[in-house]
Motif scaffolding. Sequence first.
Motif, PDB file in Angstrom:
ATOM      1  N   LEU A  19       0.759  -1.153  -0.142  1.00 20.38           N
ATOM      2  CA  LEU A  19       0.022   0.041   0.062  1.00 20.38           C
ATOM      3  C   LEU A  19       0.643   1.206  -0.091  1.00 20.38           C
ATOM      4  O   LEU A  19       0.536   2.206  -0.607  1.00 20.38           O
ATOM      5  N   ARG A  20       1.911   1.261   0.758  1.00 21.65           N
ATOM      6  CA  ARG A  20       3.022   2.381   0.841  1.00 21.65           C
ATOM      7  C   ARG A  20       3.702   2.685  -0.617  1.00 21.65           C
ATOM      8  O   ARG A  20       3.524   3.840  -1.061  1.00 21.65           O
ATOM      9  N   ALA A  21       3.750   1.566  -1.236  1.00 20.52           N
ATOM     10  CA  ALA A  21       4.446   1.748  -2.589  1.00 20.52           C
ATOM     11  C   ALA A  21       3.320   2.448  -3.547  1.00 20.52           C
ATOM     12  O   ALA A  21       3.721   2.947  -4.468  1.00 20.52           O
ATOM     13  N   ARG A  22       2.090   1.764  -3.615  1.00 23.53           N
ATOM     14  CA  ARG A  22       1.155   2.312  -4.536  1.00 23.53           C
ATOM     15  C   ARG A  22       0.985   3.844  -4.080  1.00 23.53           C
ATOM     16  O   ARG A  22       0.664   4.418  -5.056  1.00 23.53           O
ATOM     17  N   ALA A  23       0.927   4.262  -2.940  1.00 29.57           N
ATOM     18  CA  ALA A  23       0.632   5.920  -2.491  1.00 29.57           C
ATOM     19  C   ALA A  23       1.740   6.608  -2.905  1.00 29.57           C
ATOM     20  O   ALA A  23       1.473   7.483  -3.643  1.00 29.57           O
ATOM     21  N   GLN A  24       3.000   5.863  -2.995  1.00 31.80           N
ATOM     22  CA  GLN A  24       4.259   6.599  -3.458  1.00 31.80           C
ATOM     23  C   GLN A  24       4.138   6.664  -4.876  1.00 31.80           C
ATOM     24  O   GLN A  24       4.379   7.863  -5.600  1.00 31.80           O
ATOM     25  N   GLN A  25       3.616   5.545  -5.725  1.00 31.21           N
ATOM     26  CA  GLN A  25       3.603   5.936  -7.234  1.00 31.21           C
ATOM     27  C   GLN A  25       2.727   6.924  -7.698  1.00 31.21           C
ATOM     28  O   GLN A  25       2.814   7.673  -8.442  1.00 31.21           O
ATOM     29  N   GLU A  26       1.383   6.995  -6.938  1.00 29.27           N
ATOM     30  CA  GLU A  26       0.342   7.801  -7.373  1.00 29.27           C
ATOM     31  C   GLU A  26       0.858   9.224  -6.909  1.00 29.27           C
ATOM     32  O   GLU A  26       0.600  10.043  -7.677  1.00 29.27           O
ATOM     33  N   ALA A  27       1.665   9.500  -5.716  1.00 32.90           N
ATOM     34  CA  ALA A  27       2.102  10.909  -5.777  1.00 32.90           C
ATOM     35  C   ALA A  27       3.182  11.304  -6.929  1.00 32.90           C
ATOM     36  O   ALA A  27       3.177  12.301  -7.315  1.00 32.90           O
ATOM     37  N   THR A  28       3.970  10.508  -7.061  1.00 39.03           N
ATOM     38  CA  THR A  28       5.039  10.622  -8.219  1.00 39.03           C
ATOM     39  C   THR A  28       4.239  10.855  -9.505  1.00 39.03           C
ATOM     40  O   THR A  28       4.542  11.819 -10.133  1.00 39.03           O
ATOM     41  N   ARG A  29       3.316  10.307  -9.717  1.00 36.92           N
ATOM     42  CA  ARG A  29       2.202  10.400 -10.993  1.00 36.92           C
ATOM     43  C   ARG A  29       1.803  11.548 -11.079  1.00 36.92           C
ATOM     44  O   ARG A  29       1.735  12.396 -12.142  1.00 36.92           O
ATOM     45  N   ALA A  30       1.106  12.225  -9.913  1.00 39.26           N
ATOM     46  CA  ALA A  30       0.456  13.233  -9.722  1.00 39.26           C
ATOM     47  C   ALA A  30       1.479  14.355  -9.961  1.00 39.26           C
ATOM     48  O   ALA A  30       1.239  15.307 -10.637  1.00 39.26           O
ATOM     49  N   ALA A  31       2.626  14.312  -9.370  1.00 40.17           N
ATOM     50  CA  ALA A  31       3.499  15.480  -9.526  1.00 40.17           C
ATOM     51  C   ALA A  31       4.002  15.493 -11.063  1.00 40.17           C
ATOM     52  O   ALA A  31       4.348  16.806 -11.710  1.00 40.17           O
ATOM     53  N   ALA A  32       4.208  14.411 -11.778  1.00 39.92           N
ATOM     54  CA  ALA A  32       4.717  14.478 -13.020  1.00 39.92           C
ATOM     55  C   ALA A  32       3.498  14.975 -14.045  1.00 39.92           C
ATOM     56  O   ALA A  32       4.004  16.033 -15.035  1.00 39.92           O
TER      57      ALA A  32
END
Length: 383
Positions: free
Chosen positions: A186-199
């Motif tokens: 779950l932590r990895a999924r949240a980090q991926q979503e944050a990275t995608r939103a920043a990009a």
Amino acid sequence: MGLFSRRRKPVTDMGGLGVTLIALRVEAGDVAPMHSTVVLFNAAGHARRAAVGKVACEQGEMAFCFHPGPYTVDLTPFAAAPEWGLRLRFVVDAANPRVSQQRFDLYLYSETAGRLALADFAASVQLALQAELAQGALDLPPCTTLEEWHAFRAGLNQLMYTRYGVTVDDCVPVDLGEQIDYATTLRARAQQEATRAAANAAAISAASAASAATADRPSTEPQLGEQLGASRATAGSVRAGARQPAAAEQDARALRRLFIELPALTSELRLLALPEGSTIFQQHQTLLLRLGMAALNVNTMPALAWAAPDQPLPAEDQSRRSAQTLIAESALDESWSLLARLQLAGPQQWAQLLDEADRICANLETGLSLRRVPHIPRMEPSL
């Protein structure tokens, strides 16, 4: 004498082939190891398999080498329950003489970029399995009886062969609780979503800055040189946002898949044994016609970066175009899964599956039509 000596080509690294690597691109002169298979593709994409040993390519051919396996992977059928999985054991079959092109060869040519790692293949299979279970195409109840398990295995076997060209040897449930930490997942999924939103935010800001710079120009009708300069400036700003190269690459890869696989998919659908009845026959012919028109649409698709001749497309519209291509690619994946179900369907199931085919074709046609939209801004004053 050193001036006239021929420089030796570096030997392709085939380490891990048959263990962690399923297939890889090889060059002429490389030596394929024992128990492997060499597949040669010409410029038109037609494949032929050759014997192991020294690879010999004709003019314009490219070569792949793959090991038939067996391979074992652990899959998570339900994303909400990663601690429970399936252990899948599969092999790549020998060439089937009854077909003109092997399905695994088509997968190599269309979807691999030079190396097919076992982990990447397992991730693709897991996504396909999760999509089938989420849509109800496959049924895997919690308390599975023997009949339910056989029905699931039959659908999974057909999906793997139709979609990837591999054969399932064994499939058993397995407890992955000791290997997977759900909290970490779950932590990895949240980090991926944050990275995608920043990009995405960086890409939008870069595109807005490029549009503002273009709007500040005094001339309302730029010349060709100015347009090309604006195109280069927009490309530079998008490169700074680190979004557009990935979007352009995804768009090109998806269009290539559609160009290669739609004719093969249509050919497989044409070979299906239809149940009796004129209604099913007419719906089947309509489906083939729509897929043929979709293939023609792909073959005449305009370039991503241009709205019209000498008219560069803004970065935001390029991102929208690329997103529509991915919708069409998703419909292509669903079409292969539908083909697997049609090959196992009884006469009473055809009507429902053809309704599903109508939905998939609508998504495919919509994605391709929106990919073609030029998004040219209005130049005349509004009334």
